[in-house]
Design a protein around this motif. Structure first.
Motif, PDB file in Angstrom:
ATOM      1  N   PRO A 124       6.316  12.167 -12.031  1.00  0.00           N
ATOM      2  CA  PRO A 124       6.002  11.676 -13.380  1.00  0.00           C
ATOM      3  C   PRO A 124       6.081  10.159 -13.523  1.00  0.00           C
ATOM      4  O   PRO A 124       5.482   9.601 -14.457  1.00  0.00           O
ATOM      5  N   ARG A 180       1.603   8.392 -13.960  1.00  0.00           N
ATOM      6  CA  ARG A 180       1.975   9.603 -13.217  1.00  0.00           C
ATOM      7  C   ARG A 180       1.174   9.670 -11.927  1.00  0.00           C
ATOM      8  O   ARG A 180      -0.024   9.331 -11.909  1.00  0.00           O
ATOM      9  N   LYS A 184       0.272   9.118 -18.328  1.00  0.00           N
ATOM     10  CA  LYS A 184       1.305  10.119 -18.585  1.00  0.00           C
ATOM     11  C   LYS A 184       0.968  11.022 -19.764  1.00  0.00           C
ATOM     12  O   LYS A 184       1.276  12.212 -19.762  1.00  0.00           O
TER      13      LYS A 184
END
Length: 272
Positions: free
Chosen positions: A14, A45, A62
């Protein structure tokens, strides 16, 4: 075949930082200390996928998941992904767009475990690619090799020699005798005799009950009447023994009668 291949996800992290790196001036490796590590140029990410034998490093937003850049990898280790000389958390990847243009950027992970997972996912994928390549190569070589013709030719016969079917002299083998429990019993040896069961010795009761008649002496002067008298002698003796047995209680009666009559003594008991 390329259309039938599906895309699989190998690794997802992440948090990843992207850095602009200066061009390489010598053949020495990249160093992360030359980058501005405190001020990354982009953060998002990272997702590692594979489609067929090619792996892809995709940098995505993200929140929205929008693709920022991707780096196709044909082999690892190689020019598409390189490690830096001074850290295990930073890498240099070669990104490409659809027009064929490419550029080198630096990526880094805050956690060292994320960098380890990223490296292992690429190693496992290309290890599988190497195995698949070797298997396909062996199968192609096997197809090109001349195949052995193990079939029978016209007029060709074979002879099978099965044991225990015939004896050495040409006679038929002796069949084995099978017992009741399904076990094979060997026949008795030739010339052997089966021993008869032993006769039990006569018991003492049978010997006692057996009466042997006395021998009869033959003489010219003896008559048939004397012979009959001799045979009746044991019977008479047995009758005498029976009468003696029945008179055993007579001795007790004689003894009781021999006692003199005594006058009855008076006792203190009252007779009712």
């Amino acid at each position: 075949a390329a259309e039938l291949e599906y895309e699989s996800v190998l690794c997802v992290k992440p948090d990843v930082n992207v850095y602009r790196i200066p061009p390489r001036t010598s053949n020495r490796g990249y160093r992360a200390s030359d980058w501005k590590l405190d001020h990354p140029d982009w953060t998002g990410r990272l997702r590692v996928t594979s489609k067929g034998k090619t792996a892809y490093i995709k940098l995505e937003d993200k929140v929205s998941g929008e693709l920022f850049a991707q780096a196709p990898i044909d082999q690892y280790p190689g020019i598409a992904v390189e490690t830096v000389a001074d850290s295990s958390r930073y890498f240099v990847i070669r990104i490409q767009d659809g027009t064929g243009r490419s550029a080198f950027i630096g990526i880094g992970f805050t956690d060292r475990g994320d960098a380890f997972d990223f490296n292992v996912s690429l190693q496992d994928h290309f290890k599988w690619v190497k195995q698949e390549t070797e298997i396909s190569k062996e199968s192609q070589e096997a197809d090109t090799r001349p195949k052995l013709d193990l079939g029978f030719k016209e007029g060709q016969t074979i002879k099978l020699n099965i044991g225990n079917m015939t004896s050495k002299k040409g006679g038929a083998a002796k069949p084995r005798v099978s017992g009741s429990g399904g076990l094979s019993l060997l026949p008795p040896p030739p010339g052997g005799k089966i021993a008869a069961p032993p006769i039990p010795p006569p018991s003492s009761t049978a010997i006692a009950n057996h009466v042997t008649p006395p021998p009869v002496q033959k003489s010219s002067n003896a008559s048939s009447a004397d012979i009959l008298l001799d045979l009746d002698a044991p019977a008479a003796a047995s009758k005498a023994s029976v009468s003696a047995t029945t008179d055993l209680w007579g001795d007790f009666s004689t003894a009781s009668s021999a006692v003199p009559n005594q006058a009855p003594q008076q006792s203190n008991w009252v007779q009712f």
